[in-house]
Design an enzyme around this catalytic site. Structure first.
Site: not given
Length: 380
Positions: A9, A102-103
């Site tokens: 993350d 964003d993961e």
């Protein structure tokens, strides 16, 4: 074979992108969002100390942290940075799933005897930072749920490994809020019954949970007990989504055609949000009664919001339909898709609009895609 699943993350991703662009923002309290009636899309750890969080109204956030600097945000820059991170990770791991902008989930099962999964994950995370300048946290464990919870507990810029024998001791003292599928309603319901920690949840009979919260009760019990067999799905870019409607009778009723286009846009936008896509190109197609086919397209800021995309679709249709002869078919296509976790443009739209889309999507998820829709899409 024991599974080795990593969750990665990017830390305060939007804020980190802005700080990379402007180093003077480092250490300052930052809020990414737009307008007095907008909401917080992202915020720095300096503002979180005062209770600021994502999806909070900007006005409330500024009351909590008056010294915060509000930046409207640049989604195109964030998407480009996300794509760069994706390419760095994809070049180094056998199986990667991009869960959001964003993961990322990585499946390194079976690689431990060759490289050492934890060491390899450290090298991947370092490669991301070296190539992008962005901080990233990760956790390595036996499944997606434990890995995701581990990343949250390790931030900021954390590195954590939760081995199989340590899964339950790691989970037990944590709040049930840490489990990804536990929303506020479920948390409040279980809290009223005295179930506030993962340990207490893991000891609750699964049939009781199923009676309380439905079919997800058993899934929740499994997650509380560190059980999650969900596979890491190999990431691949989708190029476009589209729909077309060929009429039973050719028509010149422009009002009815616009209604059909409205319904198409709503259907496609729901699909975009469910699959976590954002589009930047809108295409409208017309086929006339003589089988002549024409298309027109335009580039737009990345979005998945009905009201934004409908405006462009109708504008394109008005420019396209100039021959005033009967129409046989119309179609809408959204192309140049990129993964994005936001359901709409958080930098411009209001809290009320965001809540409306979330509520509509929730109803559609539960009762079907036709359970709620715009009135303009019903007129034929």
């Amino acid at each position: 074979m024991n599974r080795s699943i990593v969750h990665m993350d990017l830390d305060t991703f939007f804020v980190s992108c802005e700080r990379k662009k402007n180093s003077e923002l480092v250490g300052r309290p930052i809020i990414i969002g737009g307008g007095d009636r907008g909401v917080v899309a992202s915020c720095s750890y300096e503002t979180r100390f005062f209770g600021v969080r994502s999806a909070m109204p900007i006005k409330m956030a500024l009351r909590l942290c008056p010294e915060a600097m509000v930046i409207k945000g640049d989604m195109d820059m964030y998407l480009n940075m996300s794509q760069l991170v994706t390419e760095v990770i994809r070049d180094k791991v056998p199986v990667m799933e991009k869960a959001s902008i964003d993961e990322f989930y990585l499946d390194l099962s079976g690689m431990d005897k060759f490289f050492g999964c934890y060491k390899w994950t450290q090298e991947v995370a370092q490669a991301v930072t070296d190539n992008t300048g962005l901080p990233i946290s990760f956790a390595l464990s036996t499944n997606k749920t434990v890995a995701k919870i581990g990343t949250g507990e390790s931030k900021p810029v954390g590195k954590l490994e939760v081995k199989e024998k340590d899964v339950q001791p790691f989970l037990n003292p944590l709040s049930i809020k840490k489990i990804p599928m536990v929303g506020n309603e479920t948390f409040q319901l279980l809290s009223r019954l005295g179930v506030r920690t993962i340990e207490m949840l893991s000891q609750t009979p699964p049939d009781v949970l199923q009676q309380l919260i439905g079919k997800n009760g058993t899934v929740l019990w499994k997650k509380a007990n560190g059980i999650d067999e969900t596979p890491v799905m190999q990431y691949s870019e989708r190029k476009s989504i589209s729909t077309e409607d060929t009429f039973s009778q050719d028509t010149i009723d422009v009002f009815a055609v616009r209604s059909i286009l409205s319904g198409m846009v709503e259907k496609l936008c729901y699909q975009l949000r469910e699959e976590k896509w954002l589009t930047s190109t809108v295409v409208v197609k017309i086929r006339y009664s003589n089988f002549d086919t024409e298309t027109k397209q335009c580039r737009i800021p990345h979005t998945s919001a009905d009201h934004t995309l409908l405006k462009y679709v109708l504008e394109l249709f008005n420019k396209l339909y100039t021959r005033r002869i009967r129409i046989r078919m119309v179609g809408v296509k959204f192309t140049n898709l990129v993964h994005g976790c936001h359901q709409m443009n958080l930098f411009e739209d209001t809290e009320e609009q965001i809540s409306l889309y979330q509520a509509m999507d929730k109803i559609k998820n539960r009762f079907g895609t036709t359970s709620v829709c715009r009135a303009s899409g019903l007129i034929r």
